[in-house]
Structures are given as structure tokens and as C-alpha cells.
Design an enzyme around this catalytic site. Structure first.
Site, PDB file in Angstrom:
ATOM      1  N   ASP A   1      -7.166  -7.890  -4.113  1.00  0.00           N
ATOM      2  CA  ASP A   1      -6.611  -6.967  -5.106  1.00  0.00           C
ATOM      3  C   ASP A   1      -5.130  -6.672  -4.857  1.00  0.00           C
ATOM      4  O   ASP A   1      -4.615  -5.651  -5.302  1.00  0.00           O
ATOM      5  CB  ASP A   1      -7.406  -5.651  -5.086  1.00  0.00           C
ATOM      6  CG  ASP A   1      -8.836  -5.841  -5.566  1.00  0.00           C
ATOM      7  OD1 ASP A   1      -9.022  -6.527  -6.576  1.00  0.00           O
ATOM      8  OD2 ASP A   1      -9.754  -5.316  -4.919  1.00  0.00           O
TER       9      ASP A   1
ATOM     10  N   ASP B   1     -10.378  -3.979  -2.329  1.00  0.00           N
ATOM     11  CA  ASP B   1     -10.771  -4.591  -1.060  1.00  0.00           C
ATOM     12  C   ASP B   1      -9.711  -5.552  -0.535  1.00  0.00           C
ATOM     13  O   ASP B   1      -9.973  -6.708  -0.246  1.00  0.00           O
ATOM     14  CB  ASP B   1     -12.129  -5.282  -1.174  1.00  0.00           C
ATOM     15  CG  ASP B   1     -12.154  -6.339  -2.269  1.00  0.00           C
ATOM     16  OD1 ASP B   1     -11.196  -6.415  -3.052  1.00  0.00           O
ATOM     17  OD2 ASP B   1     -13.131  -7.106  -2.323  1.00  0.00           O
TER      18      ASP B   1
ATOM     19  N   ASP C   1     -11.826  -0.473  -7.571  1.00  0.00           N
ATOM     20  CA  ASP C   1     -12.393  -1.777  -7.880  1.00  0.00           C
ATOM     21  C   ASP C   1     -13.884  -1.681  -7.550  1.00  0.00           C
ATOM     22  O   ASP C   1     -14.248  -1.121  -6.514  1.00  0.00           O
ATOM     23  CB  ASP C   1     -11.721  -2.848  -7.025  1.00  0.00           C
ATOM     24  CG  ASP C   1     -12.333  -4.210  -7.246  1.00  0.00           C
ATOM     25  OD1 ASP C   1     -12.381  -4.641  -8.397  1.00  0.00           O
ATOM     26  OD2 ASP C   1     -12.781  -4.822  -6.258  1.00  0.00           O
TER      27      ASP C   1
ATOM     28  N   CYS D   1      21.138  14.422  17.540  1.00  0.00           N
ATOM     29  CA  CYS D   1      20.894  15.089  16.251  1.00  0.00           C
ATOM     30  C   CYS D   1      20.872  14.061  15.132  1.00  0.00           C
ATOM     31  O   CYS D   1      21.098  12.869  15.356  1.00  0.00           O
ATOM     32  CB  CYS D   1      21.952  16.163  15.976  1.00  0.00           C
ATOM     33  SG  CYS D   1      23.584  15.474  15.627  1.00  0.00           S
TER      34      CYS D   1
ATOM     35  N   CYS E   1      23.849  11.727  14.672  1.00  0.00           N
ATOM     36  CA  CYS E   1      23.904  10.563  15.565  1.00  0.00           C
ATOM     37  C   CYS E   1      23.182   9.382  14.916  1.00  0.00           C
ATOM     38  O   CYS E   1      23.689   8.257  14.903  1.00  0.00           O
ATOM     39  CB  CYS E   1      23.231  10.869  16.899  1.00  0.00           C
ATOM     40  SG  CYS E   1      23.970  12.220  17.803  1.00  0.00           S
TER      41      CYS E   1
END
Length: 737
Positions: free
Chosen positions: A638, A634, A432, A14, A17
Site C-alpha cells: 500500500d 499493510d 485497507d 543553545c 549554535c
């Protein structure tokens, strides 16, 4: 020196844990960061290898009462491909075997519990007494003992382990509930009262069923990841002295030459040295159309050679391959947590102790109110077994597993769980221009001569421009240099070459001892060149970028360079507007040129004449004005803007995955993937919120109902078992949307 390690942890049942392990790891000296994911059963640990080694990191988990899959430990720094082979052949097998064990335990538990269920309805009596008890009661006792202590042993074993470390988890609740019902029943029947052996047995049975469905559903959530791992080739046909030899993929080295025939899988990344063919790269990029390959073309492992025979020189093996990078990116994302998980983690940290306290209070309250030990105990057991920390632990990671898997299949890589949350409340998307809205392949479209100040023709202007351009790697310069080469222009040798970012290039012509320039209007003005002719050219508002050619203090001419707009750009912008986003464009072009492009594409916001170093500041200004911004660029060029934006989408190439900035990477240059990425982000985050809501609301409603006595332990166990399954099932709906 810090090092990162991913370990598969066994025994977690769970969210508590996962949190217990995370706490144990983070408080250990030398461990810099730790993240434990309940759904994937993975612990990602960053540690200082000058302080700790791998075995010491593992010891922390083992000392905390859990275990690890030894075969996942990189004692000898095995190559990524070996790790992936294990993931496919070992990790998946382990999960399947664990699921089979749970199913067998459930079936056995059903067989032994059914008579108890029937007896609960019909109350059988054998009429044969042993130690003052009817034989039917002895039969119930034996059946319940087998179910509780044999088929349910996993719960007691883990609860005991946790108790030794002063921890508690879901197993603690199940163990306490079943043992309380079992031992109370044992005492009750020997004291002439009614026992509840069937409750103890059916609680174990129903929770085993829930665990089986939970494992099966979680397995389906990770199906896309397994399919990715299965993509890799197992064998390769290597050429040695023109002799073919089939070897294991792990034996291939960089520089080896492979032979790949039609319909075969390309084993590893490389470069075509001989042959022509079309290659299906859909498994990596999501692009269904095959890509033509010839001498010098790059190819990637796991893609399918369709028509011709190719000879390929291997350039990457192991973790350097594109497939390995994709798998690593998806693994990292699936192992990470979204910020929204923090609240669930805080609650999970105190959940089990709180439930135990509520069960005790419920028992005391009912006993004081009714004076009946049996009623008080039954209601306390119902509180213990209806509480579900599993649902809280599965809510976020299962949605992330499905979302990242769906994205990977479509050529969209989400780098972490935060990517999904960042997509919420976005108001604006900024593109861009060059290489994103356009194809990134600028070409010379027009050459103009300033006849008033220059006595020459197009070839003379092109000679000056080409001579300057050949020394620059800028895309616009490359376009000029290539055009000059196509026109067979003889280039001059210039001296003292200088390139000014965002402006242009300059040099000295040794023959005339004059300065020559190529760049934008700003470049001309900054070097004392009268730019009224340039202004008149710019007023034409032609789509493209004008580069002006300056000689000493005069402009000789101008070259118009245009980059073709992507075919899908206008359609994508329309879709984004329908999604409620403002659309903007950022460009280094002069304002009028940029506005012409924006007008053609129906883009509202134009940020023009922006230097590469200024893009990040422009994004920051928009954010300060109240916008939540997606930036699409790209990739590496950038990087600052992608990081600064609220959500960065890198329209990159497959070879740059490991280097890309931003939170989302598109495996191919197709703007349609931008809208897909945003949709998947929003779907996934919406699912996370739904899962957390239902996980919280289930416990908020169910626990008070159990305290009030409205639920008996059997119904409570059934409800608990299927609450976590419902969360995983909801996550799986992402695939279908």
C-alpha cells in the site's frame, strides 16, 4: 553519488549554535542537505562524495568554532553494530562525564560564591588596608576571579570562538554579562564605589546549575534510545563441528549456526534449524505474549529465548538486523525536525544579536533617563543573562526524543519528527481491508455450482480453479491452491497463463482448446461471459470474496473466500470514533460484500471495487473533499496510499522496516497499536506546542521585565537557568501519559 553521515557535535550550548552549524554546512558546495539538532547534539549531513569527503565535512564544523567526537567518524565504514557498541559504551560515557564536569564546576562555584553572597547581606570589613582597599574587598575580588575565569571559563572560551567567526550564542550573552559585572566592579572598588562581584559569580553559579539540570533532563529524554542500544547481545555461542565456542558478536558471520539456551538472549537475526521454544519479542514489538518458534521460524536478535534449546542459522548481522533498523529509524526520527520548528529556528537565528542590541539600548536608555552608569549597566546585564535561546532550541527535539522513545518501547516506530505534526487536525481514518482489518490469511469457505450451465461437481470446479491458482501469488489464489491441495485434487496443466491486476487469472485448457477464467464479476463481463448468475450470488451479501470460474462463455461455479476479521478490530473502531474520527474502509471486494463487512464492523465510509492502483486516487479524492486522512495499510503493498495520506500507518512485519512507506510503522499486526500511535502523536505534538509557547512567552515577558529594571542580574540568571529545564521536564511528561 550522495551519502549520509551522522556526526556528534561538541560545544553546542543553545539553539543558535545548532543553527550556525546548519547554515555553515548548507552553504558549503557539495553538501546537499544538513540538519543539526541541539538536543541530540547530532548533525545529519547528506553530501556528494564526488565533491567532498568525510574529513572536509567535519572541517566545516571545526572551522565554525565547534568540535566533533572523532570516534563517530566512519572513516573505514564500520559496521552498524560497532557504531552501536560505541553509542552505548562511548557516547553515553561522554555524556555522563560531561555532566559530572558540569556538576563539579557548579559545586566549586558554589563554594567560592557563598562567601560573596553572605558578604552581600552582612557587608564585612576586615579593617586591614592593602593599596587603599579593605582586605575583605581583596577577598571578594579573588573569589569572583576564580568563579568567573576558572569555573566560568567554558562560557568565555566558546564566546571567543564564536566572535572569531562573527557568530554569537548563549555563551556570548553569559560571557558579556559576567565580564561586564566583573570589570565594572573592579573599576568601581578602585574608585571608592560599591562593586558587584557577587553578581558576576552568582550568574556563573546559577547558569552552571541550570546547565547541569538541562543535561540531566535531556539525558532522561534520550533514555529509551540508550535502552534500545543496550538490548543487543555482546557475545554469541557458535557451533563449529558440534563444538560450542563463545565469541564476540562482531565476529559472527551470515551462515554461522548459533546455540541459544533457555533464558538467553538471541544474539542476531536468523532461522531456527533445530529445536522448539517460546520467544519473548516484547523488546522489539511491544507484544508481551511469547511467540512459539520451531524449525524454519524466523527469530530476531535481542529477543529472549524462554524454554527450549534452539539452533539458529544467522541470516543478518550488523546494520541488517531488525534491532539495528529500529535503532536507525529512531535515531533518524530524533535527529529530524518537525515543520513547526521552522518559526523557532528563524527566531533563534536572530535571537542573540537582537538581545545584545536590546541590552545596549537598555543601557543607553537608563543612562540617559537616570544619569547613573551603575543602574544602566546592571539592567543591561539583566537583559543579557535572562534571555534564553536554549528553551527555544530544546522545545521541539526533546518532545520528539521522548515521543519516539515511548513509541519504540511499545513497538511503534515514528520515522521522522513530521509524523507528530501530521497527526493534528486529522478527520478520517481509512483502513485497507485485507491484511489490516483482517488477518490476511484468506480461506475457502464455500463452493457453489451453476447447475443451469455446468454439468459437473465441486471437485471439477475446484480442479479448474486450483489449476489456475497454482500459477498466481495473489493471496486469494494461494487460498484456492492450498484448499485444492488439502482436498487431494489432481490439477491440470493449463497454457498461456495471464494475470490481470484487480480482476483475476486466465489460461487456455489444451485438452479442450477452451479459455478458462477465475476472478471477479468484472473479469467475467470483460471476457464476454454472461454474469446474471454471478449477480444473484452476490446479492446474498455473504461476508467474503466470491471468485467465479468461467469456461468459454459460461460460469461454471463460484468459490467464496473469506478472511477472518481480527478479534480487536471492532473495539479499535469504537475507540477511534470516540477520538472524533470518521472511519472508512477501502477494498477490492464488490460493493455488496464490502458493505456487509462494513455493516458488521460499524464502519461509516466504504470504498469498494477499488483496484490496487486506484487506492491512492481514492485517498486523494477524500483530501480534495476537505478530509485530512490517516491511511492504515499493510506496508509495501500500500506504499502509494501511505505516502499520499496526511498520515500513513504501515501495519508491517519486523523484517520490512527499512522498506516501509508511511510515517509510522507498527512492529506487529495489532490494530490496538493504531490508536496508541495516534495518541502518542497527538500527545507529542501537543507537548511541542506547549514547549514552544512557554519558550516564547518566557522571553517575551522576561526580557521586557529586565529592560524595565524589575529584575536584578542574579534573579535573571536563575530564571534563565531553569527556563530550559522546565521545557525538558514538560517533554518528559509524555512518558507518564
Amino acid at each position: 553519488m550522495s551519502k549520509k553521515l551522522t556526526i556528534t557535535v561538541t560545544g553546542m550550548t543553545c539553539a543558535s549554535c545548532a543553527l550556525n552549524n546548519e547554515k555553515a554546512l548548507t552553504k558549503t558546495k557539495g553538501i546537499l542537505n544538513a540538519n543539526v539538532n541541539f538536543a541530540t547534539k547530532k548533525a545529519t549531513v547528506e553530501y556528494d562524495e564526488n565533491v567532498l569527503n568525510v574529513d572536509q565535512v567535519v572541517k566545516v564544523i571545526k572551522d565554525n568554532g565547534y568540535d566533533v567526537e572523532e570516534s563517530f567518524l566512519p572513516h573505514h565504514e564500520e559496521e552498524m553494530r560497532m557504531h552501536h557498541m560505541h553509542m552505548e559504551n562511548g557516547g553515553h560515557v561522554h555524556e555522563a562525564e560531561d555532566m559530572k564536569k558540569t556538576w563539579r564546576a557548579f559545586l566549586g562555584s558554589v563554594i567560592f560564591s557563598l562567601p560573596l553572597l553572605v558578604e552581600m547581606i552582612y557587608k564585612f570589613h576586615a579593617g586591614v588596608m592593602i593599596l587603599n582597599l579593605d582586605l575583605a574587598i581583596w577577598f571578594q575580588f579573588i573569589l569572583a576571579t576564580v568563579v568567573v575565569f576558572y569555573f566560568g571559563w567554558r562560557f568565555h572560551k566558546m564566546a571567543f570562538k564564536q566572535a572569531r567567526h562573527l557568530n554569537a550564542n548563549m555563551d556570548t550573552l553569559v560571557s558579556m554579562g559576567t565580564l561586564a559585572a566583573y570589570f565594572y566592579s573592579l573599576w568601581a572598588v578602585f574608585n571608592g564605589r560599591m562593586g558587584y562581584f557577587e553578581s558576576a559569580a552568582l550568574i556563573v553559579t546559577l547558569i552552571l546549575l541550570g546547565k547541569f539540570f538541562e543535561a540531566k533532563s535531556t539525558g532522561r529524554a534520550g533514555e529509551a534510545m540508550r535502552k534500545l542500544m543496550e538490548l543487543g547481545a555482546k557475545k554469541a555461542r557458535i557451533l563449529i563441528n558440534d563444538t560450542e565456542r563463545e565469541i564476540d558478536i562482531s565476529e559472527v558471520k551470515i551462515g554461522d549456526v548459533l546455540l541459544v539456551k533457555p533464558s538467553e538472549k538471541i544474539p542476531l537475526d536468523g532461522e531456527v534449524t533445530e529445536g522448539e521454544s517460546s520467544v519473548n519479542e516484547a523488546m522489539l514489538t511491544g507484544e508481551s505474549m511469547p511467540v512459539e518458534k520451531r524449525n524454519g521460524s524466523k527469530v530476531f536478535g535481542a529477543t529472549i529465548n524462554q524454554s527450549g534449546v534452539l539452533k539458529i542459522k544467522v541470516t543478518q548481522v550488523g546494520e541488517g538486523t531488525v534491532l539495528a533498523q529500529i535503532i536507525k529509524t529512531v535515531e533518524d526520527a530524533q535527529g529530524s525536525k518537525a515543520p513547526v520548528q521552522k518559526l523557532a529556528d528563524k527566531i533563534s537565528g536572530i535571537f542573540v544579536p537582537t538581545v545584545i542590541a536590546l541590552a545596549v539600548l537598555s543601557f543607553v536608555g537608563w543612562y540617559l533617563a537616570k544619569g547613573d552608569f551603575t543602574i544602566a549597566l546592571i539592567n543591561a546585564i539583566a537583559v543579557l543573562v535572562i534571555a534564553c535561546p536554549c528553551a527555544l532550541g530544546l522545545a521541539t527535539p526533546t518532545a520528539i526524543m521522548v515521543g519516539t522513545g515511548k513509541g519504540a518501547r511499545r513497538g511503534i516506530l515514528f520515522k521522522n519528527g513530521e509524523s507528530f505534526e501530521r497527526a493534528k487536525n486529522i478527520t478520517m481514518i481509512i483502513f485497507d481491508k485485507t491484511g489490516t482489518l483482517t488477518k490476511g490469511e484468506p480461506q475457502v469457505r464455500k463452493i457453489m455450482i451453476n447447475t443451469a450451465d455446468f454439468d459437473g461437481d465441486e471437485n471439477k470446479v475446484l480442479k479448474i480453479a486450483g489449476s489456475l491458482a497454482k500459477n498466481s501469488e495473489h493471496p486469494l489464489s494461494r487460498a484456492v491452491a492450498e484448499y485444492a491441495q488439502e482436498e487431494d485434487i489432481e490439477l491440470a496443466q493449463f497454457e498461456n497463463f495471464k494475470e490481470k491486476e484487480g480482476r483475476g487469472v486466465a489460461a487456455v485448457c489444451p485438452a479442450r482448446k477452451t479459455f478458462v477464467f477465475m476472478g471477479n464479476k468484472k473479469m467475467m463481463e470483460e471476457n464476454g461471459i454472461e454474469a446474471s448468475w454471478a449477480e444473484r450470488i452476490l446479492e446474498k451479501n455473504e461476508i467474503g470474496t466470491w471468485l467465479f470460474i468461467g469456461i468459454d462463455k459460461k460460469i461454471a461455479g463460484a468459490i467464496l473466500i473469506a478472511d477472518e476479521i481480527r478479534a480487536e478490530t471492532k473495539n479499535v473502531i469504537g475507540k477511534l470514533k470516540k477520538m472524533g474520527l470518521k472511519v472508512g474502509m477501502i477494498s477490492g471486494d464488490n460493493k455488496k460484500t464490502a458493505e456487509a463487512v462494513a455493516h458488521d464492523l460499524e464502519i461509516e465510509k466504504v470504498l469498494a471495487e477499488v483496484l490496487p492502483s486506484e487506492k491512492e486516487d481514492e485517498i486523494k479524492k477524500l483530501q480534495e473533499a476537505g478530509e485530512r486522512v490517516i491511511f492504515v495499510g499493510d506496508g509495501i503493498n500500500d506504499a502509494p496510499s501511505l505516502v499520499r495520506a496526511d498520515l500513513g500507518i504501515a501495519v508491517g512485519s519486523a523484517t520490512d522496516i527499512a522498506k516501509e512507506a508511511g510515517q509510522i510503522i507498527l512492529m506487529r499486526n495489532d490494530l490496538e497499536k493504531v490508536t496508541e500511535a495516534i495518541k502518542i502523536s497527538r500527545q507529542t505534538f501537543r507537548t511541542i506546542k506547549q514547549n514552544l509557547f512557554w519558550a516564547f512567552i518566557y522571553n517575551v515577558i522576561a526580557i521586557p521585565l529586565a529592560i524595565s529594571g524589575a529584575l536584578n542580574p542574579i534573579i535573571a540568571a536563575a530564571a534563565m537557568s531553569f527556563s530550559s529545564v522546565s521545557v525538558v521536564t514538560n517533554s518528559l511528561r509524555i512518558y507518564k501519559r
